[in-house]
Enzyme design. Sequence first.
Site, PDB file in Angstrom:
ATOM      1  N   SER A 137      -6.359 -16.871   9.211  1.00  0.00           N
ATOM      2  CA  SER A 137      -6.754 -15.976   8.118  1.00  0.00           C
ATOM      3  C   SER A 137      -8.177 -16.212   7.636  1.00  0.00           C
ATOM      4  O   SER A 137      -8.757 -17.283   7.825  1.00  0.00           O
ATOM      5  CB  SER A 137      -5.786 -16.135   6.943  1.00  0.00           C
ATOM      6  OG  SER A 137      -4.505 -15.676   7.290  1.00  0.00           O
TER       7      SER A 137
ATOM      8  N   GLN B 193      -3.349 -10.801  10.547  1.00  0.00           N
ATOM      9  CA  GLN B 193      -2.885 -11.663  11.614  1.00  0.00           C
ATOM     10  C   GLN B 193      -1.983 -10.865  12.552  1.00  0.00           C
ATOM     11  O   GLN B 193      -1.082 -10.156  12.100  1.00  0.00           O
ATOM     12  CB  GLN B 193      -2.114 -12.841  11.027  1.00  0.00           C
ATOM     13  CG  GLN B 193      -2.952 -13.774  10.168  1.00  0.00           C
ATOM     14  CD  GLN B 193      -3.816 -14.675  11.013  1.00  0.00           C
ATOM     15  OE1 GLN B 193      -3.371 -15.728  11.461  1.00  0.00           O
ATOM     16  NE2 GLN B 193      -5.054 -14.274  11.242  1.00  0.00           N
TER      17      GLN B 193
ATOM     18  N   ASN C 112       1.247 -10.541  10.438  1.00  0.00           N
ATOM     19  CA  ASN C 112       1.541 -11.234   9.185  1.00  0.00           C
ATOM     20  C   ASN C 112       0.352 -11.119   8.236  1.00  0.00           C
ATOM     21  O   ASN C 112      -0.039  -9.991   7.923  1.00  0.00           O
ATOM     22  CB  ASN C 112       2.059 -12.666   9.398  1.00  0.00           C
ATOM     23  CG  ASN C 112       1.182 -13.607  10.182  1.00  0.00           C
ATOM     24  OD1 ASN C 112       1.050 -13.468  11.399  1.00  0.00           O
ATOM     25  ND2 ASN C 112       0.616 -14.592   9.520  1.00  0.00           N
ATOM     26  N   ASP C 113      -0.256 -12.195   7.753  1.00  0.00           N
ATOM     27  CA  ASP C 113      -1.172 -12.150   6.609  1.00  0.00           C
ATOM     28  C   ASP C 113      -2.243 -11.064   6.702  1.00  0.00           C
ATOM     29  O   ASP C 113      -2.908 -10.938   7.736  1.00  0.00           O
ATOM     30  CB  ASP C 113      -1.916 -13.482   6.474  1.00  0.00           C
ATOM     31  CG  ASP C 113      -0.998 -14.671   6.358  1.00  0.00           C
ATOM     32  OD1 ASP C 113       0.227 -14.491   6.390  1.00  0.00           O
ATOM     33  OD2 ASP C 113      -1.520 -15.791   6.239  1.00  0.00           O
TER      34      ASP C 113
ATOM     35  N   GLU D  96      -1.633 -21.779   0.577  1.00  0.00           N
ATOM     36  CA  GLU D  96      -2.338 -20.961   1.560  1.00  0.00           C
ATOM     37  C   GLU D  96      -2.989 -19.756   0.870  1.00  0.00           C
ATOM     38  O   GLU D  96      -2.649 -19.396  -0.259  1.00  0.00           O
ATOM     39  CB  GLU D  96      -1.381 -20.472   2.658  1.00  0.00           C
ATOM     40  CG  GLU D  96      -0.807 -21.586   3.505  1.00  0.00           C
ATOM     41  CD  GLU D  96       0.019 -21.076   4.682  1.00  0.00           C
ATOM     42  OE1 GLU D  96      -0.232 -21.528   5.811  1.00  0.00           O
ATOM     43  OE2 GLU D  96       0.901 -20.217   4.468  1.00  0.00           O
TER      44      GLU D  96
ATOM     45  N   TRP E 259       8.670 -16.457   5.325  1.00  0.00           N
ATOM     46  CA  TRP E 259       8.695 -17.327   6.494  1.00  0.00           C
ATOM     47  C   TRP E 259      10.081 -17.896   6.783  1.00  0.00           C
ATOM     48  O   TRP E 259      10.336 -18.370   7.895  1.00  0.00           O
ATOM     49  CB  TRP E 259       7.685 -18.463   6.337  1.00  0.00           C
ATOM     50  CG  TRP E 259       6.282 -18.054   6.672  1.00  0.00           C
ATOM     51  CD1 TRP E 259       5.207 -18.013   5.846  1.00  0.00           C
ATOM     52  CD2 TRP E 259       5.808 -17.625   7.957  1.00  0.00           C
ATOM     53  NE1 TRP E 259       4.083 -17.575   6.518  1.00  0.00           N
ATOM     54  CE2 TRP E 259       4.426 -17.332   7.820  1.00  0.00           C
ATOM     55  CE3 TRP E 259       6.405 -17.442   9.199  1.00  0.00           C
ATOM     56  CZ2 TRP E 259       3.644 -16.880   8.878  1.00  0.00           C
ATOM     57  CZ3 TRP E 259       5.619 -16.993  10.263  1.00  0.00           C
ATOM     58  CH2 TRP E 259       4.257 -16.720  10.094  1.00  0.00           C
TER      59      TRP E 259
ATOM     60  N   ARG F 215      -7.982 -24.287   5.713  1.00  0.00           N
ATOM     61  CA  ARG F 215      -7.908 -22.918   6.219  1.00  0.00           C
ATOM     62  C   ARG F 215      -8.002 -21.859   5.120  1.00  0.00           C
ATOM     63  O   ARG F 215      -8.077 -22.149   3.942  1.00  0.00           O
ATOM     64  CB  ARG F 215      -6.622 -22.716   7.010  1.00  0.00           C
ATOM     65  CG  ARG F 215      -5.311 -22.987   6.274  1.00  0.00           C
ATOM     66  CD  ARG F 215      -4.144 -22.721   7.230  1.00  0.00           C
ATOM     67  NE  ARG F 215      -2.832 -23.026   6.677  1.00  0.00           N
ATOM     68  CZ  ARG F 215      -2.179 -24.158   6.868  1.00  0.00           C
ATOM     69  NH1 ARG F 215      -2.729 -25.121   7.575  1.00  0.00           N
ATOM     70  NH2 ARG F 215      -0.968 -24.348   6.350  1.00  0.00           N
ATOM     71  N   ASP F 216      -8.022 -20.592   5.592  1.00  0.00           N
ATOM     72  CA  ASP F 216      -7.868 -19.379   4.787  1.00  0.00           C
ATOM     73  C   ASP F 216      -9.032 -19.121   3.830  1.00  0.00           C
ATOM     74  O   ASP F 216      -8.847 -18.959   2.613  1.00  0.00           O
ATOM     75  CB  ASP F 216      -6.555 -19.408   3.999  1.00  0.00           C
ATOM     76  CG  ASP F 216      -5.342 -19.640   4.870  1.00  0.00           C
ATOM     77  OD1 ASP F 216      -5.453 -19.447   6.093  1.00  0.00           O
ATOM     78  OD2 ASP F 216      -4.283 -20.013   4.334  1.00  0.00           O
TER      79      ASP F 216
END
Length: 507
Positions: free
Chosen positions: A83, A42, A25-26, A208, A307, A153-154
């Site tokens: 991430s 990811q 994913n990311d 995000e 998603w 996060r991220d």
Amino acid sequence: MTITTDKRSTLRPALHFTAEKMWINDPNGLIHHNGQYHLFYQANPYGTTWGNMSWGHATSPDLHNWTEHPIAIPCDDEEEIYSGSIVFDDTNSSGLGDNDAKPLIAIYTSAYKPSSKRSGTQAQSLAYSLDDGTTWKKYTNNPILTRHSAHFRDPKVFRYTGTDDTYWVMVAVEAEQREVVIYKSEDLKHWEYLSNFGPANATGGVWECPDLFPLPMDGDPGRMKWVLTVNLNPGGPNGGSAGQYFVGHFDGVTFTSETTEADDSTDPGQQLQRYDWLDWGRDYYAAVSFNDAPDKRRIMIAWMNNWDYAEAVPTAPWRGQMSLPREVTLATRNGRPHLIQRPAVSDLNPASEPSAAKEGPIVLDSSECQLRAGLQGAGIIDIVLHIQDSGEVGFRIQGPGSEIRIGVRPAEGILFLDRTAARNTNFHPTFPSIDRAPAPTKDGRLQMRVYLDHNSIELFIHDGEITLTDAIFPDSPLTSLTFYALDGSATVDSCITTDTTWGTNGT
């Protein structure tokens, strides 16, 4: 890298990167270093659904041909690797280099498992590489930054140079609060809080994967603006995952937006149409940009999925892919700054390819015209539509039992992509969709470039003023075009189709 043949191999992308076999994913850790573009992402090394989050790794000399490498930063018993980003510490400010090598520094989110004493929280951690990103070692004093939060996060990190000082800046998110939080550091290990931004504009889901970078306005280096991108899930303009952007000023401490919209509409759908979206389709998420791209280009890549249905898409033994790399610039449109996006691989000019076929003009008077496009499920289509007095004009990309319809309704001012007849749509109830975007015409015409892949479409309208990205999963390759006009006349001024067999997976 050798691609494994499987019963669904006709869906493996030709134009876009995907892993040989696993969930991805990311995009993470995008950086150009020593002549190579590094794409981390990811990944689940053990399956084709989300879980066991680790960093996969691929490299390319040209953003065109990618080589997949072993997992770079694996999860362990205490943390999953969410991430983040990578910088080249060319002054060894971190002290993690040695006499022979300056380090690449990865700042990533540690998502702590139940076995950890930090269980239930997310914090920022560091890993470093002394061999140009081939192998990585986690910093012994992780985490380097915590807010004792479950949704912090991220991190995207970059070097900021002001009038009197230079330092590292991190933008991350408090996801459920819809806030971007900004920090600074001298050494990448100790961080000082600066400010926050948000909530603003689209807040229908968690925030995000933020990014913050400068761009010259209309190509003028004397008129620099700052762009803040932030992705959200759900809450996109056509449902589910999406990315938005703000344009404004960053003084090294605070980002101030000049494009935030007042929420003054009683119709939530109408309000969404007023925001600045990175992409209007359903499959462009977690977009971030490369650090240190040559010639100061700003190049972004996104995860081409949503998603709502990401874990159900009908591919095996791989699941998930990346968008085409896009170079982004800022231009004035309708008196305000607007992000322009174009495929970043500049030598891909269909009109100069020997396999290109040109048609036009084609007159449509409430009628249809079918062409044998010469496509084999992957290629590029350049089209100019003269809308005239038609109520709707567009085209169908077709194959045995499948079609994608792309059209314009001028009275409504919309472009749409209809994937409901793409044959393989029943794997998830939210997948069949008709996705809409603004359709600004110029002199009564609409120009678009279509990047068709075996399982996706990326539309670039008026050289990248509007983009729309959707996944598709036809049972057989799409090979022909049918143009149509409803309730009036239209003309296809030109149509150039180019078949391609690019090997973006290094095959």
